[in-house]
Motif scaffolding. Structure first.
Motif, short mmCIF file in Angstrom:
data_model
loop_
_atom_site.label_atom_id
_atom_site.label_comp_id
_atom_site.label_asym_id
_atom_site.label_seq_id
_atom_site.Cartn_x
_atom_site.Cartn_y
_atom_site.Cartn_z
N ARG A 43 0.81 -1.22 0.00
CA ARG A 43 0.00 0.00 0.00
C ARG A 43 0.84 1.28 0.00
NH1 ARG A 43 -5.29 -0.86 1.61
NH2 ARG A 43 -5.57 1.30 0.93
N ARG A 44 2.04 1.21 0.55
CA ARG A 44 2.93 2.36 0.55
C ARG A 44 4.37 1.89 0.31
NH1 ARG A 44 -1.38 4.15 0.78
NH2 ARG A 44 -2.21 5.89 2.02
N ILE A 45 5.11 2.72 -0.44
CA ILE A 45 6.53 2.49 -0.69
C ILE A 45 7.26 3.80 -0.41
CG2 ILE A 45 8.30 1.81 -2.36
CD1 ILE A 45 5.94 0.63 -4.07
N VAL B 154 -5.65 -11.82 8.27
CA VAL B 154 -5.87 -11.31 6.91
C VAL B 154 -6.48 -9.92 6.99
CG1 VAL B 154 -7.15 -11.67 4.77
CG2 VAL B 154 -6.07 -13.61 5.92
N GLY B 155 -5.94 -9.00 6.21
CA GLY B 155 -6.41 -7.62 6.21
C GLY B 155 -5.68 -6.72 7.19
N GLU B 156 -4.83 -7.29 8.05
CA GLU B 156 -4.11 -6.50 9.04
C GLU B 156 -3.05 -5.63 8.37
OE1 GLU B 156 -1.23 -7.15 12.97
OE2 GLU B 156 -2.37 -8.83 12.13
N ALA B 157 -2.92 -4.37 8.82
CA ALA B 157 -1.87 -3.49 8.34
C ALA B 157 -0.55 -3.90 8.98
CB ALA B 157 -2.19 -2.05 8.68
N VAL B 158 0.49 -4.03 8.16
CA VAL B 158 1.78 -4.49 8.65
C VAL B 158 2.91 -3.77 7.92
CG1 VAL B 158 0.98 -6.82 9.24
CG2 VAL B 158 1.90 -6.37 6.95
N THR B 159 4.08 -3.84 8.51
CA THR B 159 5.33 -3.66 7.80
C THR B 159 6.12 -4.94 8.00
OG1 THR B 159 7.24 -2.23 7.42
CG2 THR B 159 6.53 -2.52 9.72
N SER C 143 -0.73 4.15 10.75
CA SER C 143 -1.20 4.29 9.37
C SER C 143 -0.18 3.66 8.42
CB SER C 143 -1.37 5.77 9.02
OG SER C 143 -0.11 6.41 8.96
N PHE C 144 -0.59 3.48 7.16
CA PHE C 144 0.34 2.95 6.16
C PHE C 144 1.53 3.89 5.97
CE2 PHE C 144 -3.56 0.71 4.44
CZ PHE C 144 -3.14 -0.56 4.81
N ASP C 145 1.28 5.20 5.95
CA ASP C 145 2.39 6.16 5.84
C ASP C 145 3.39 5.95 6.97
OD1 ASP C 145 1.37 7.40 3.59
OD2 ASP C 145 0.62 9.17 4.65
N GLU C 146 2.90 5.85 8.18
CA GLU C 146 3.78 5.68 9.33
C GLU C 146 4.54 4.36 9.26
OE1 GLU C 146 1.33 8.17 12.73
OE2 GLU C 146 0.59 6.20 12.10
N LEU C 147 3.86 3.29 8.89
CA LEU C 147 4.50 1.98 8.83
C LEU C 147 5.60 1.93 7.77
CD1 LEU C 147 1.39 -0.33 9.30
CD2 LEU C 147 3.31 -0.03 10.89
#
Length: 337
Positions: A32-34, A75-80, A133-137
């Motif tokens: 979702r983010r790079i 499944v669906g969990e936000a991760v890095t 958030s995805f940005d933070e991760l």
């Protein structure tokens, strides 16, 4: 799925590739983010040490779990994830240093990375998003590199810490040196970067190596004692060699930045200081967790670093512009929504 490949220095190509297979011991992540890091920029311009092409870049990543064999992730969990894949068996791994495994493979460097829509990673590398958030991760990994360097240096309360280089890794190093209680001094050659240090992350002392007498300024800031910790985050051979002269007696010098040449310094000057020289490679889970904790408690605001945003489809046409210092890029963030 759509994949962006750095085919040769200076050239990107979008390709259609197959979504990764579900493998035992691996988890599938929808990216979702790079975050774009110095390694990516150097790889694109052909100056990254020990690099081969073609390569899919990207290791500052955040996404959501599509499939995993771990019952503590859903499944669906936000991760890095920790993008330094290790053997878990060698002398370094057995001694709690998987970040410098003898056969280490870094995502986006030694093996293909995350400029893709879906990525398969070893399940042991997953890190819980913990509400970030995805940005933070996507910013946890570069900040963890700085946190690891500070931990290697064992920064103490009120200690004078000189961080050489005010790029994203250097900025993260400054943040965690501050959190450790250090009196942080930023050294760079870019006035805009030094202003960012003062205005955005609260660094009290900054020095421009091109326009100011560095030794005199450091002596002034430290009451003549000089920094007891120096951390290089430039990867510049000239900067690394020169910084030996700034070190206090009894001090420690930590190299986070990497370059190909031989380091040279005066043995008598180094010896009389009983100085310590060490490298700092990547980061460990402990560092990732330390970063996440400090994001959550407000000690670090990762969004401060994001100065440029693009979609995945815009990366090819935009990437080269981020090499221009006039653009003022601290951290470019790519979205896949």
């Amino acid at each position: 799925m759509k994949t962006l490949v750095c085919t040769t220095p200076g050239h990107f190509e979008y390709q259609d590739t197959l979504q990764p297979e579900i493998l035992s011991g691996h988890s599938l992540i929808r990216i979702r983010r790079i975050g774009i890091c110095g390694t990516d920029l150097h790889a694109f311009e052909g100056t990254q040490p020990f690099f081969n092409y073609p390569r899919i870049l990207g290791h500052e990543l955040a996404g959501e779990v599509v499939n995993t064999d771990r019952n503590d992730f859903s499944v669906g969990e936000a991760v890095t994830f920790i993008p330094y894949f290790n053997c878990q068996k060698c002398v370094a791994c057995r001694n709690g240093k998987p970040n410098c495994c003898t056969t280490l493979k870094v995502s986006g460097v030694h093996i293909d990375g995350g400029m893709v829509e879906y990525l398969s990673v070893p399940s042991y590398s997953l890190v819980h998003g913990d509400g970030l958030s995805f940005d933070e991760l996507a910013l946890v990994e570069p900040l963890a590199i700085g946190a690891h360097g500070v931990r290697r240096a064992r920064v103490r309360e009120s200690e004078n810490v000189l961080v050489v280089g005010a790029g994203p890794i250097g900025l993260g190093t400054m943040e965690f040196a501050r959190i450790a209680g250090g009196n942080v001094i930023a050294l760079d050659i870019n006035d805009a970067r030094l202003a960012f240090c003062r205005e955005k992350i609260g660094v009290q002392h900054t020095v421009n190596a091109l326009t100011e007498p560095v030794l005199e300024r450091l002596a002034e800031i430290t009451n003549g004692e000089m920094p007891t910790v120096i951390i290089d985050a430039t990867g510049s051979l000239r900067a690394i060699n020169t910084a030996f002269t700034y070190l206090a007696h009894g001090g420690s010098y930590v190299l986070v930045g990497l370059q190909k040449g031989d380091i040279t310094f005066s043995h008598p000057e180094f010896h009389k200081r009983e100085a310590t020289l060490m490298s700092s490679r990547n980061a460990t889970r402990e560092d990732f967790e330390h970063v996440i904790k400090n994001m959550k408690n407000g000690q670090v605001d990762p969004k401060t670093y994001i100065t440029h945003r693009v979609t995945f489809g815009e990366v090819k046409d935009t990437f080269e512009s981020w090499l221009d210092p006039a653009k003022g890029v601290i951290k470019a963030m790519v979205s896949l929504d």
